[in-house]
Design a protein around this motif. Structure first.
Motif, PDB file in Angstrom:
ATOM      1  N   PRO A  57       1.289  -1.070  -0.287  1.00 57.75           N
ATOM      2  CA  PRO A  57      -0.012  -0.102  -0.329  1.00 57.75           C
ATOM      3  C   PRO A  57       0.579   1.198   0.431  1.00 57.75           C
ATOM      4  CG  PRO A  57      -0.648  -1.714   1.592  1.00 57.75           C
ATOM      5  CD  PRO A  57       0.127  -2.105   1.414  1.00 57.75           C
ATOM      6  N   GLU A  58       2.222   1.082   0.615  1.00 57.87           N
ATOM      7  CA  GLU A  58       2.711   2.735   0.879  1.00 57.87           C
ATOM      8  C   GLU A  58       3.274   2.825  -0.356  1.00 57.87           C
ATOM      9  OE1 GLU A  58       3.275  -0.115   2.351  1.00 57.87           O
ATOM     10  OE2 GLU A  58       3.075   0.156   4.572  1.00 57.87           O
ATOM     11  N   GLN A  59       3.295   1.971  -1.381  1.00 56.72           N
ATOM     12  CA  GLN A  59       4.469   2.204  -3.114  1.00 56.72           C
ATOM     13  C   GLN A  59       3.030   1.880  -3.873  1.00 56.72           C
ATOM     14  OE1 GLN A  59       7.520  -1.426  -3.092  1.00 56.72           O
ATOM     15  NE2 GLN A  59       7.953  -0.280  -1.181  1.00 56.72           N
ATOM     16  N   SER A  60       2.313   1.652  -3.719  1.00 60.36           N
ATOM     17  CA  SER A  60       1.388   2.030  -5.049  1.00 60.36           C
ATOM     18  C   SER A  60       0.364   3.643  -4.891  1.00 60.36           C
ATOM     19  CB  SER A  60      -0.099   0.802  -4.238  1.00 60.36           C
ATOM     20  OG  SER A  60      -1.307   1.085  -5.641  1.00 60.36           O
ATOM     21  N   GLU A  61       0.471   3.868  -6.168  1.00 60.98           N
ATOM     22  CA  GLU A  61      -0.401   5.299  -5.894  1.00 60.98           C
ATOM     23  C   GLU A  61      -1.963   5.259  -6.250  1.00 60.98           C
ATOM     24  OE1 GLU A  61       0.781   8.248  -6.159  1.00 60.98           O
ATOM     25  OE2 GLU A  61       2.962   7.585  -5.715  1.00 60.98           O
ATOM     26  N   ILE A  62      -2.065   3.991  -6.333  1.00 58.29           N
ATOM     27  CA  ILE A  62      -3.929   3.377  -6.473  1.00 58.29           C
ATOM     28  C   ILE A  62      -4.127   3.667  -5.150  1.00 58.29           C
ATOM     29  CG2 ILE A  62      -5.144   2.704  -7.517  1.00 58.29           C
ATOM     30  CD1 ILE A  62      -4.128   1.848 -10.006  1.00 58.29           C
ATOM     31  N   ALA A  63      -3.518   2.931  -4.244  1.00 58.65           N
ATOM     32  CA  ALA A  63      -3.841   2.403  -3.121  1.00 58.65           C
ATOM     33  C   ALA A  63      -3.527   3.510  -1.958  1.00 58.65           C
ATOM     34  CB  ALA A  63      -2.706   1.538  -2.638  1.00 58.65           C
ATOM     35  N   LYS A  64      -2.695   4.043  -2.309  1.00 58.39           N
ATOM     36  CA  LYS A  64      -3.193   5.844  -1.177  1.00 58.39           C
ATOM     37  C   LYS A  64      -4.454   6.582  -1.990  1.00 58.39           C
ATOM     38  CE  LYS A  64       1.697   6.643  -1.283  1.00 58.39           C
ATOM     39  NZ  LYS A  64       3.257   7.318  -2.076  1.00 58.39           N
ATOM     40  N   ARG A  65      -4.712   6.839  -3.482  1.00 60.89           N
ATOM     41  CA  ARG A  65      -5.624   8.100  -3.332  1.00 60.89           C
ATOM     42  C   ARG A  65      -6.836   7.111  -3.359  1.00 60.89           C
ATOM     43  NH1 ARG A  65      -5.848   7.722 -10.217  1.00 60.89           N
ATOM     44  NH2 ARG A  65      -3.687   7.582  -9.392  1.00 60.89           N
ATOM     45  N   MET A  66      -6.700   5.553  -2.903  1.00 59.69           N
ATOM     46  CA  MET A  66      -8.035   4.802  -2.347  1.00 59.69           C
ATOM     47  C   MET A  66      -8.112   5.322  -0.617  1.00 59.69           C
ATOM     48  SD  MET A  66      -9.028   1.984  -5.188  1.00 59.69           S
ATOM     49  CE  MET A  66     -10.109   1.325  -4.317  1.00 59.69           C
ATOM     50  N   ASP A  67      -7.289   5.249  -0.538  1.00 60.26           N
ATOM     51  CA  ASP A  67      -6.806   5.538   0.701  1.00 60.26           C
ATOM     52  C   ASP A  67      -7.272   4.206   1.454  1.00 60.26           C
ATOM     53  OD1 ASP A  67      -6.495   6.555   3.466  1.00 60.26           O
ATOM     54  OD2 ASP A  67      -8.205   7.323   3.839  1.00 60.26           O
ATOM     55  N   ILE A  68      -5.975   3.294   0.675  1.00 62.64           N
ATOM     56  CA  ILE A  68      -5.913   1.524   1.036  1.00 62.64           C
ATOM     57  C   ILE A  68      -4.445   1.486   2.176  1.00 62.64           C
ATOM     58  CG2 ILE A  68      -5.073  -0.294   0.481  1.00 62.64           C
ATOM     59  CD1 ILE A  68      -6.840  -0.289  -2.409  1.00 62.64           C
ATOM     60  N   LYS A  69      -5.167   0.525   3.517  1.00 59.75           N
ATOM     61  CA  LYS A  69      -3.634   0.751   4.599  1.00 59.75           C
ATOM     62  C   LYS A  69      -2.959  -0.312   4.612  1.00 59.75           C
ATOM     63  CE  LYS A  69      -4.063   5.237   6.268  1.00 59.75           C
ATOM     64  NZ  LYS A  69      -5.153   5.918   5.843  1.00 59.75           N
ATOM     65  N   SER A  70      -4.166  -1.235   4.001  1.00 60.00           N
ATOM     66  CA  SER A  70      -3.307  -2.971   4.195  1.00 60.00           C
ATOM     67  C   SER A  70      -3.461  -3.464   3.034  1.00 60.00           C
ATOM     68  CB  SER A  70      -4.207  -3.717   5.273  1.00 60.00           C
ATOM     69  OG  SER A  70      -5.814  -3.536   4.635  1.00 60.00           O
ATOM     70  N   PRO A  71      -2.791  -4.959   2.484  1.00 60.78           N
ATOM     71  CA  PRO A  71      -1.976  -5.351   1.385  1.00 60.78           C
ATOM     72  C   PRO A  71      -3.640  -6.582   1.284  1.00 60.78           C
ATOM     73  CG  PRO A  71      -0.137  -5.190   2.807  1.00 60.78           C
ATOM     74  CD  PRO A  71      -1.433  -4.939   3.675  1.00 60.78           C
ATOM     75  N   GLY A  72      -3.732  -6.244  -0.006  1.00 58.84           N
ATOM     76  CA  GLY A  72      -5.494  -7.551  -0.112  1.00 58.84           C
ATOM     77  C   GLY A  72      -6.062  -6.914  -1.058  1.00 58.84           C
ATOM     78  N   GLN A  73      -6.958  -7.881  -1.772  1.00 54.62           N
ATOM     79  CA  GLN A  73      -8.065  -7.487  -3.213  1.00 54.62           C
ATOM     80  C   GLN A  73      -8.705  -7.115  -2.559  1.00 54.62           C
ATOM     81  OE1 GLN A  73      -8.256 -11.848  -2.928  1.00 54.62           O
ATOM     82  NE2 GLN A  73      -7.390 -11.748  -4.481  1.00 54.62           N
ATOM     83  N   TYR A  74      -8.902  -5.753  -3.679  1.00 57.54           N
ATOM     84  CA  TYR A  74      -9.964  -4.461  -3.922  1.00 57.54           C
ATOM     85  C   TYR A  74     -10.463  -4.347  -4.406  1.00 57.54           C
ATOM     86  CZ  TYR A  74      -7.984  -2.865   0.406  1.00 57.54           C
ATOM     87  OH  TYR A  74      -6.953  -3.140   1.717  1.00 57.54           O
ATOM     88  N   ALA A  75     -11.749  -3.866  -4.910  1.00 54.81           N
ATOM     89  CA  ALA A  75     -13.091  -3.776  -6.032  1.00 54.81           C
ATOM     90  C   ALA A  75     -12.182  -1.693  -6.421  1.00 54.81           C
ATOM     91  CB  ALA A  75     -14.170  -3.428  -6.071  1.00 54.81           C
ATOM     92  N   LEU A  76     -12.168  -1.378  -7.314  1.00 56.70           N
ATOM     93  CA  LEU A  76     -11.868  -0.466  -8.097  1.00 56.70           C
ATOM     94  C   LEU A  76     -13.342   0.686  -7.670  1.00 56.70           C
ATOM     95  CD1 LEU A  76     -10.140  -0.244 -10.898  1.00 56.70           C
ATOM     96  CD2 LEU A  76      -9.269   0.050  -8.642  1.00 56.70           C
ATOM     97  N   LYS A  77     -14.568   0.126  -8.046  1.00 59.93           N
ATOM     98  CA  LYS A  77     -15.455   1.231  -7.924  1.00 59.93           C
ATOM     99  C   LYS A  77     -16.845  -0.543  -7.072  1.00 59.93           C
ATOM    100  CE  LYS A  77     -15.925   3.845 -11.749  1.00 59.93           C
ATOM    101  NZ  LYS A  77     -16.606   3.825 -12.983  1.00 59.93           N
ATOM    102  N   ALA A  78     -17.815  -0.063  -5.758  1.00 61.48           N
ATOM    103  CA  ALA A  78     -18.521  -0.794  -5.239  1.00 61.48           C
ATOM    104  C   ALA A  78     -19.678   0.069  -5.011  1.00 61.48           C
ATOM    105  CB  ALA A  78     -17.994  -1.063  -4.003  1.00 61.48           C
ATOM    106  N   ARG A  79     -20.922  -0.190  -5.048  1.00 60.01           N
ATOM    107  CA  ARG A  79     -22.170   0.878  -4.273  1.00 60.01           C
ATOM    108  C   ARG A  79     -23.050  -0.840  -4.008  1.00 60.01           C
ATOM    109  NH1 ARG A  79     -26.228  -0.440  -9.201  1.00 60.01           N
ATOM    110  NH2 ARG A  79     -25.234  -1.956 -10.936  1.00 60.01           N
TER     111      ARG A  79
END
Ligand SMILES: [Zn+2]
Length: 58
Positions: free
Chosen positions: A36-58
């Motif tokens: 997360p510390e080295q990923s620009e996308i993770a920073k932008r999405m405020d992701i703090k822990s490693p794992g699998q994420y969705a770009l959009k959720a509703r």
């Protein structure tokens, strides 16, 4: 697979194990975060822990 509505983490559960928010089956865009510390996308999405994420959720 479901995605948390708040932190976007992917999970099999009805409730997110990370932030205890409800999850949704309606999501799109798969994102795997290893450092997360080295990923620009993770920073932008405020992701703090490693794992699998969705770009959009509703
Ligand atoms: Zn969450």
């Amino acid at each position: 697979m479901r995605a948390c509505k708040v932190c976007h983490r992917l999970t099999e559960d009805e409730v997110c194990g990370l932030c205890n928010s409800p999850t949704t089956q309606y999501w799109s865009g798969y994102l795997a975060v290893l450092n997360p510390e080295q990923s620009e996308i993770a920073k932008r999405m405020d992701i703090k822990s490693p794992g699998q994420y969705a770009l959009k959720a509703r």
